[in-house]
Design a protein around this motif. Sequence first.
Motif, PDB file in Angstrom:
ATOM      1  N   ASN A   2       0.864  -1.179   0.000  1.00 21.78           N
ATOM      2  CA  ASN A   2       0.000   0.000   0.000  1.00 21.78           C
ATOM      3  C   ASN A   2       0.903   1.233   0.000  1.00 21.78           C
ATOM      4  O   ASN A   2       1.563   1.513   1.000  1.00 21.78           O
ATOM      5  N   PHE A   4       0.059   4.315  -0.128  1.00 20.75           N
ATOM      6  CA  PHE A   4      -0.564   5.533   0.386  1.00 20.75           C
ATOM      7  C   PHE A   4       0.290   6.150   1.508  1.00 20.75           C
ATOM      8  O   PHE A   4       0.599   7.344   1.484  1.00 20.75           O
ATOM      9  N   GLY A   5       0.663   5.316   2.474  1.00 18.36           N
ATOM     10  CA  GLY A   5       1.425   5.821   3.628  1.00 18.36           C
ATOM     11  C   GLY A   5       2.787   6.371   3.249  1.00 18.36           C
ATOM     12  O   GLY A   5       3.081   7.549   3.498  1.00 18.36           O
ATOM     13  N   LEU A   8       2.394   9.432   1.029  1.00 19.90           N
ATOM     14  CA  LEU A   8       1.940  10.604   1.785  1.00 19.90           C
ATOM     15  C   LEU A   8       3.085  11.158   2.649  1.00 19.90           C
ATOM     16  O   LEU A   8       3.260  12.379   2.752  1.00 19.90           O
ATOM     17  N   GLY A   9       3.865  10.238   3.229  1.00 18.59           N
ATOM     18  CA  GLY A   9       5.022  10.673   4.025  1.00 18.59           C
ATOM     19  C   GLY A   9       6.010  11.452   3.176  1.00 18.59           C
ATOM     20  O   GLY A   9       6.521  12.495   3.591  1.00 18.59           O
TER      21      GLY A   9
ATOM     22  N   VAL B  21       4.197 -10.326   0.667  1.00 15.02           N
ATOM     23  CA  VAL B  21       2.924  -9.622   0.793  1.00 15.02           C
ATOM     24  C   VAL B  21       1.943 -10.205  -0.212  1.00 15.02           C
ATOM     25  O   VAL B  21       2.241 -10.302  -1.391  1.00 15.02           O
ATOM     26  N   GLU B  81       7.911   3.256   8.011  1.00 22.06           N
ATOM     27  CA  GLU B  81       7.650   3.281   6.565  1.00 22.06           C
ATOM     28  C   GLU B  81       7.301   1.889   6.041  1.00 22.06           C
ATOM     29  O   GLU B  81       6.416   1.732   5.209  1.00 22.06           O
ATOM     30  N   ALA B  84       3.878   1.069   7.134  1.00 22.44           N
ATOM     31  CA  ALA B  84       2.911   1.853   6.353  1.00 22.44           C
ATOM     32  C   ALA B  84       2.662   1.195   5.003  1.00 22.44           C
ATOM     33  O   ALA B  84       1.530   1.165   4.521  1.00 22.44           O
ATOM     34  N   ALA B  85       3.725   0.654   4.409  1.00 19.90           N
ATOM     35  CA  ALA B  85       3.573   0.023   3.095  1.00 19.90           C
ATOM     36  C   ALA B  85       2.825  -1.304   3.188  1.00 19.90           C
ATOM     37  O   ALA B  85       2.198  -1.743   2.233  1.00 19.90           O
ATOM     38  N   ASN B  87       0.410  -2.012   5.496  1.00 19.27           N
ATOM     39  CA  ASN B  87      -0.927  -1.892   6.089  1.00 19.27           C
ATOM     40  C   ASN B  87      -1.924  -1.409   5.043  1.00 19.27           C
ATOM     41  O   ASN B  87      -1.675  -0.438   4.343  1.00 19.27           O
ATOM     42  N   HIS B  88      -3.057  -2.097   4.951  1.00 18.83           N
ATOM     43  CA  HIS B  88      -4.056  -1.734   3.949  1.00 18.83           C
ATOM     44  C   HIS B  88      -5.073  -0.729   4.470  1.00 18.83           C
ATOM     45  O   HIS B  88      -5.915  -0.266   3.718  1.00 18.83           O
ATOM     46  N   ASN B  89      -5.022  -0.416   5.768  1.00 18.03           N
ATOM     47  CA  ASN B  89      -5.918   0.620   6.307  1.00 18.03           C
ATOM     48  C   ASN B  89      -5.335   1.991   5.964  1.00 18.03           C
ATOM     49  O   ASN B  89      -4.210   2.301   6.339  1.00 18.03           O
ATOM     50  N   LEU B  90      -6.104   2.805   5.242  1.00 15.63           N
ATOM     51  CA  LEU B  90      -5.589   4.091   4.769  1.00 15.63           C
ATOM     52  C   LEU B  90      -5.161   5.002   5.920  1.00 15.63           C
ATOM     53  O   LEU B  90      -4.128   5.663   5.857  1.00 15.63           O
ATOM     54  N   SER B  93      -1.984   3.548   7.550  1.00 16.23           N
ATOM     55  CA  SER B  93      -0.874   3.650   6.595  1.00 16.23           C
ATOM     56  C   SER B  93      -0.423   5.108   6.441  1.00 16.23           C
ATOM     57  O   SER B  93       0.781   5.394   6.440  1.00 16.23           O
ATOM     58  N   GLY B  94      -1.384   6.010   6.314  1.00 12.79           N
ATOM     59  CA  GLY B  94      -1.045   7.433   6.170  1.00 12.79           C
ATOM     60  C   GLY B  94      -0.330   7.968   7.388  1.00 12.79           C
ATOM     61  O   GLY B  94       0.701   8.652   7.272  1.00 12.79           O
ATOM     62  N   GLY B  97       3.128   6.514   7.552  1.00 10.69           N
ATOM     63  CA  GLY B  97       3.971   7.080   6.496  1.00 10.69           C
ATOM     64  C   GLY B  97       4.515   8.434   6.885  1.00 10.69           C
ATOM     65  O   GLY B  97       5.706   8.713   6.712  1.00 10.69           O
ATOM     66  N   ILE B  98       3.641   9.293   7.417  1.00  6.53           N
ATOM     67  CA  ILE B  98       4.079  10.642   7.820  1.00  6.53           C
ATOM     68  C   ILE B  98       5.019  10.553   9.021  1.00  6.53           C
ATOM     69  O   ILE B  98       6.071  11.201   9.063  1.00  6.53           O
ATOM     70  N   MET B 101       8.477   9.306   7.866  1.00  5.23           N
ATOM     71  CA  MET B 101       9.269  10.315   7.154  1.00  5.23           C
ATOM     72  C   MET B 101       9.785  11.392   8.104  1.00  5.23           C
ATOM     73  O   MET B 101      10.916  11.857   7.960  1.00  5.23           O
TER      74      MET B 101
END
Lengths: 111, 170
Positions: A2, A4-5, A8-9, B21, B81, B84-85, B87-90, B93-94, B97-98, B101
Amino acid sequence: MNWFGPGLGALALIVIGLGFFWVIRGEYYLGYLWWPYVMGLGVLLVAASVLVGSAWGSALTGIVGASLIWGSTELKDQAVRAELGWYPFNRKRKPQPPFVEQIKKWRAPHL
Amino acid sequence: MGTLETPKIPPRTQTGTRSPVPRRDEPVEIAKAVVERKPYLKMAFANPYNLSLLLGGIAASVLTANPLPALVALGLGLAAETLAALNHNLNISGALGILGMTLLWDALEFRRQQKRVQRGHAPANPCNPRHWRLMSQGQATTVDWLAREPAGRPLSRDEILALTSKRQTQ
């Protein structure tokens, strides 16, 4: 996978990186007294992000809004840095924001 | 463009190796089994990309003589990170991800902050032995330059020196 994460990061990182750039340029050309307008725009964008349907759009709007709020608190610090000689100081007259006398009475936010 | 085409699915490899995966088109049962056999946390930390970057980070940290905080931020950032990649929950994951980073950015910031303290642009902490060493060499100060209102003009050298002595006596 996924993306998205991580995507977005990465975009958040770019927005934050651009934040350093516009704070330096913004203070140089406009001055730090514009901070309430920048902060207001950031708050508006964060509020507007809940109305955006797309996940990418909503997240990005929120990130840009939060980055503007952070940047508004950095403007005063940047002005001090320029006065100390750490960054170029713009000696030209800067445009004054509306209600500038009122804004001068407020203490500029500092994180 | 505009024509209906059946999606091309790449042929499965004959070697018997499978991607860690599961693909979206695989049955849910198989996906669950694969995920259960390979927990997220283990996948996040113990993968060749993470470990090689971590080893690079260790080398960089040794060179910069400022190892621990940057290493922790680097490891946590890479783990976030990876999670985040996977995980399928937006939302999760978002957020990961943030967070990842910003932690990777922090790993760099530890080095930059050290330079700021060395230059005297950021206040040193006398209780920190590393800062104390710099202060004893005259390379750092406890003055927080940014804790003042702008004057609207560049400060002269004398004004800056006066500010330094005034702050240090406070």
